[in-house]
Scaffold this motif. Structure first.
Motif, PDB file in Angstrom:
ATOM      1  N   ARG A 149       0.862  -1.192   0.000  1.00 32.58           N
ATOM      2  CA  ARG A 149       0.000   0.000   0.000  1.00 32.58           C
ATOM      3  C   ARG A 149       0.891   1.231   0.000  1.00 32.58           C
TER       4      ARG A 149
ATOM      5  N   MET B 195      -0.888  -6.593  -3.105  1.00 31.87           N
ATOM      6  CA  MET B 195      -1.467  -5.273  -2.903  1.00 31.87           C
ATOM      7  C   MET B 195      -2.792  -5.350  -2.141  1.00 31.87           C
ATOM      8  N   CYS B 196      -3.031  -4.351  -1.313  1.00 36.27           N
ATOM      9  CA  CYS B 196      -4.342  -4.207  -0.673  1.00 36.27           C
ATOM     10  C   CYS B 196      -5.188  -3.237  -1.495  1.00 36.27           C
TER      11      CYS B 196
ATOM     12  N   ASP C 139      -5.918  -0.261  -1.166  1.00 36.79           N
ATOM     13  CA  ASP C 139      -5.473   1.142  -1.307  1.00 36.79           C
ATOM     14  C   ASP C 139      -4.895   1.416  -2.690  1.00 36.79           C
TER      15      ASP C 139
ATOM     16  N   SER D  72       6.083  -0.567   1.576  1.00 44.24           N
ATOM     17  CA  SER D  72       5.117   0.370   1.009  1.00 44.24           C
ATOM     18  C   SER D  72       5.458   0.508  -0.477  1.00 44.24           C
TER      19      SER D  72
END
Ligand SMILES: [Zn+2]
Ligand SMILES: [Zn+2]
Ligand SMILES: [Zn+2]
Length: 255
Positions: A195, A225-226, A228, A204
């Motif tokens: 994210r 990935m999330c 976001d 990140s």
């Protein structure tokens, strides 16, 4: 070698249960992400990296007919909870499944699937047959040469894998000194990018970009990935040679 991305999402998957954000409601199929896993095929080997809770669905969607071995990166739920579905491959291939991992990961598997390893559990069709193989250096699965890459997932040492000019580093928050020399001359790097905001156990996006730039693979694909990170919007602002992977993405590479 053919690489198929079976899942590129974080542990919750995307969409996430009970979330109404724009990514979770997106019409773009690249914003639908199952739990992280890839499938490698060479002339003589078919190998899964991790076996998460979506393994059954992933195997059906991609018509996976056989798996000669599973390489585990670590023992978190989103990477091992598909173990029960290995039963189908046991049946089709009439044999136990070689499962490679570091000693801690194999301990996690023995603990989380204690019933599988308990001699008192009644046999029959109900138990996956697993042959746990502790990794102690580079190894081969038929014509696939595998180099384990030590990385950190928070404070926990786990494994990434390299074969030829392809490397897969999921669930990574730090690349230790001894791993960098193993990551030269890559055609394709797959790297964790959870994210935008920092996270204690995952890169990140900015950290992933910086590490990818230092590794210098010809092409980098981010994974795990999330919600976001919406696919199209995020890809539009990535440096040249870097993009988000997506479920169903297939790469053909020279072995
Ligand atoms: Zn969401
Ligand atoms: Zn993890
Ligand atoms: Zn994970």
């Amino acid at each position: 070698m053919k690489v198929t991305f079976l899942g590129t999402g974080t542990s919750h998957g995307v969409p996430m249960i009970a979330c109404e954000c724009a990514t979770c409601r997106s019409d773009d199929p690249r914003d639908t992400r199952l739990r992280p896993s890839i499938y490698l095929e060479t002339a003589r080997a078919r190998v899964l990296v991790d076996a998460g809770p979506d393994l059954r669905q992933q195997s059906l969607v991609h018509r996976i007919r056989g798996v000669d071995a599973i390489l585990f990166t670590h023992g978190h739920a989103d990477h091992i909870l598909g173990m029960d579905d290995v039963r189908r491959f046991n049946a089709v291939q009439r044999g136990a499944m070689p499962c490679y991992g570091d000693p801690q990961t194999l301990d996690d598997i023995r603990r989380m699937f204690a019933y599988v390893f308990d001699p008192a559990t009644p046999k029959g069709g109900g138990l996956p047959l697993l042959e746990l193989v502790a990794i102690a250096g580079p190894f081969c699965i038929a014509d696939l040469e595998v180099q384990p890459i030590p990385i950190f997932h928070g404070r926990r040492p786990i494994l990434g894998y390299r074969t030829g000019a392809f490397a897969y580093l999921t669930d990574c928050s730090r690349i230790p000194d001894e791993a960098w020399p193993l990551l030269g001359n890559l055609e394709v790097l797959v790297l964790d990018a959870l994210r935008v905001r920092p996270h204690p156990t995952h890169f990140s996006l900015d950290e992933a970009i910086a590490s990818a730039a230092r590794i210098g693979a010809r092409r980098t694909y981010f994974t795990h990935m999330c919600h976001d990170l919406a696919h199209a919007e995020t890809c539009a602002r990535l440096p040249a040679g870097m993009t988000l992977a997506h479920d169903g993405l297939v790469l053909d590479l020279e072995q």
